[in-house]
Design a protein around this motif. Structure first.
Motif, mmCIF file in Angstrom:
data_model
loop_
_atom_site.group_PDB
_atom_site.id
_atom_site.type_symbol
_atom_site.label_atom_id
_atom_site.label_comp_id
_atom_site.label_asym_id
_atom_site.label_seq_id
_atom_site.Cartn_x
_atom_site.Cartn_y
_atom_site.Cartn_z
ATOM 1 N N ASN A 194 0.862 -1.227 0.083
ATOM 2 C CA ASN A 194 0.031 0.086 0.121
ATOM 3 C C ASN A 194 0.711 1.348 0.094
ATOM 4 N N GLU A 195 2.161 1.340 -0.026
ATOM 5 C CA GLU A 195 3.052 2.553 -0.056
ATOM 6 C C GLU A 195 3.175 2.938 -1.456
ATOM 7 N N GLY A 196 2.686 4.027 -1.511
ATOM 8 C CA GLY A 196 2.630 4.755 -3.039
ATOM 9 C C GLY A 196 4.042 4.815 -3.499
ATOM 10 N N PHE A 197 4.372 5.133 -4.830
ATOM 11 C CA PHE A 197 5.359 5.202 -5.236
ATOM 12 C C PHE A 197 6.133 6.663 -4.656
ATOM 13 N N HIS A 198 5.334 7.689 -4.683
ATOM 14 C CA HIS A 198 5.952 8.923 -4.619
ATOM 15 C C HIS A 198 6.513 9.204 -2.976
ATOM 16 N N ARG A 199 5.689 8.395 -2.167
ATOM 17 C CA ARG A 199 6.120 8.589 -0.691
ATOM 18 C C ARG A 199 7.338 7.535 -0.369
ATOM 19 N N TYR A 200 7.211 6.540 -1.371
ATOM 20 C CA TYR A 200 8.317 5.650 -1.256
ATOM 21 C C TYR A 200 9.739 6.129 -1.581
ATOM 22 N N PHE A 201 9.522 7.057 -2.879
ATOM 23 C CA PHE A 201 10.725 7.625 -3.283
ATOM 24 C C PHE A 201 11.347 8.642 -2.428
ATOM 25 N N ALA A 202 10.459 9.511 -1.651
ATOM 26 C CA ALA A 202 10.985 10.512 -0.683
ATOM 27 C C ALA A 202 11.682 9.637 0.344
#
Length: 379
Positions: free
Chosen positions: A177-185
């Motif tokens: 459930n972790e979205g990519f944009h949050r993951y990237f940061a």
């Protein structure tokens, strides 16, 4: 099984080497501008996605008895890329900063294309090279990473990601459930720190300070500083901005790939900071033929984590019962990951099916999803 005699042929290696001519797309983008700026992304991501749809999957496995000498052409492909990338980046800096026919926006568009290649090809090749014991190949990996200002990736990948994949100690295992944009940061923040800690711990076991000259972060820093200074010398402050932009694009592609490779997959916690051994089912597998040519079999990721030292032409693929399969190759999966609701709709059911297949005894996945399990014990 593909026999070693066939694996060794130039004709069998040649499709993996097509990437070597892709800088021509950047050349046309720089000299023509306008719609030609679309050539690098269309000639990589979308072209190979289309070829995947046409050529389908490749479920053949190469003979593991193929010798190092029989892999000459494959090794050559990865080893000659650094001088090509070096000329592409710095040659374009000289040309683009003085190109009056390009607007400022078009100049950054050209370097978007440069970043597409330094990420799609350069970082992928550096990944292959850093896994080898040959000193020349490891140096080439360091040189490639310095041109995208991401040198710590070598330490983070070898000392953190591989031993701790699928656990809370590995920053680049994307959580369910972790979205990519949050993951990237999160990864941009956590990965350099975990890499530094890994090197510090290794030096401490040898009785050395983290500031000792044997810490590779000194080498990383010098190489990156040289890369930046050369960009300023050749292109001024605009050259520095363009150089940094292509590095960002390259790193964005790397972390998109990392996100796709392990999304939602975890190793079972055995208690007291112990986890099960890494197995093929702890990575998403994709044996789509054309995109594996572009990414030198990186998508056969299940086998890469199971046997990290195995060179890319020998990586195996697995049936669905032994490793989870992605519906498409990395290029289109990466674009899907940029839209989190679309990604979750497609991938979350696959993660839940993976859990039911491999871990039917686990009834509560909350601590896995939240990343609250204890980190692995380091011995």
């Amino acid at each position: 099984m593909v026999p070693a005699s066939k694996v060794a042929r130039f004709s069998h290696a040649a499709p993996f080497g097509i990437s070597i001519v892709l800088p021509i797309l950047v050349y046309f983008a720089a000299t023509k501008g306008g719609w030609y700026l679309l050539l690098p992304p269309f000639g990589t991501w979308w072209l190979y996605t289309g070829l995947d749809a046409w050529l389908g999957r490749n479920t053949d496995n190469p003979d593991l008895d193929t010798t190092e000498e029989q892999l000459f052409w494959y090794r050559l492909i990865t080893m000659i890329w650094f001088p090509i990338q070096f000329v592409m980046i710095y040659g374009m800096l000289i040309y683009v900063t003085g190109a009056e026919h390009l607007s400022v926006g078009e100049k950054f568009g050209v370097f978007f294309g440069v970043g597409v290649l330094s990420g799609t090809v350069g970082i992928v090749y550096s990944h292959e090279l850093m896994h080898q014991s040959n000193r020349v190949e490891r140096w080439l990996a360091d040189l490639l990473l310095s041109t995208v200002l991401y040198s710590h990736f070598r330490t983070e990948h070898l000392l953190v990601h591989h031993p701790h994949v699928g656990t809370t100690r590995d920053a680049v295992t994307a959580r369910y459930n972790e979205g990519f944009h949050r993951y990237f940061a999160r990864v941009l923040r956590e990965a350099p720190i975990s890499a530094w800690r890994a090197e510090r711990a290794m030096l401490a076991r040898r009785g050395l300070s983290s500031l000792d000259g044997k810490n590779p972060f000194w080498r990383y820093g010098v190489l990156q500083l040289m890369a930046v200074l050369l960009a300023v010398i050749l292109g001024g402050w605009l050259g520095l901005a363009l150089f940094a932009f292509q590095a960002l694009i390259a790193v964005w592609q790397l972390e998109l790939t990392n996100y796709v490779e392990h999304y939602g997959l975890t190793r079972k916690h055995l208690g007291h900071g112990k986890y099960e051994h890494v197995m093929p089912h702890h990575s998403w597998n994709a044996d789509h033929r054309a995109s594996n040519w572009l990414l030198i079999n990186l998508q056969r990721h299940s086998d890469h984590h199971y046997k990290p030292a195995r060179r890319f032409p020998l990586l195996q693929t697995y049936p669905e019962g032994e490793a989870p399969q992605l519906p498409f190759g990395y290029p289109i999966m990466g674009m899907m990951a940029m839209v989190p609701p679309l990604w979750r709709r497609r991938m979350n059911p696959r993660v839940r099916a993976w859990r039911a297949r491999y871990y039917p005894e686990v009834t509560d996945w909350t601590s896995y999803k939240n990343g609250t399990l204890p980190p692995p014990v380091i011995r």
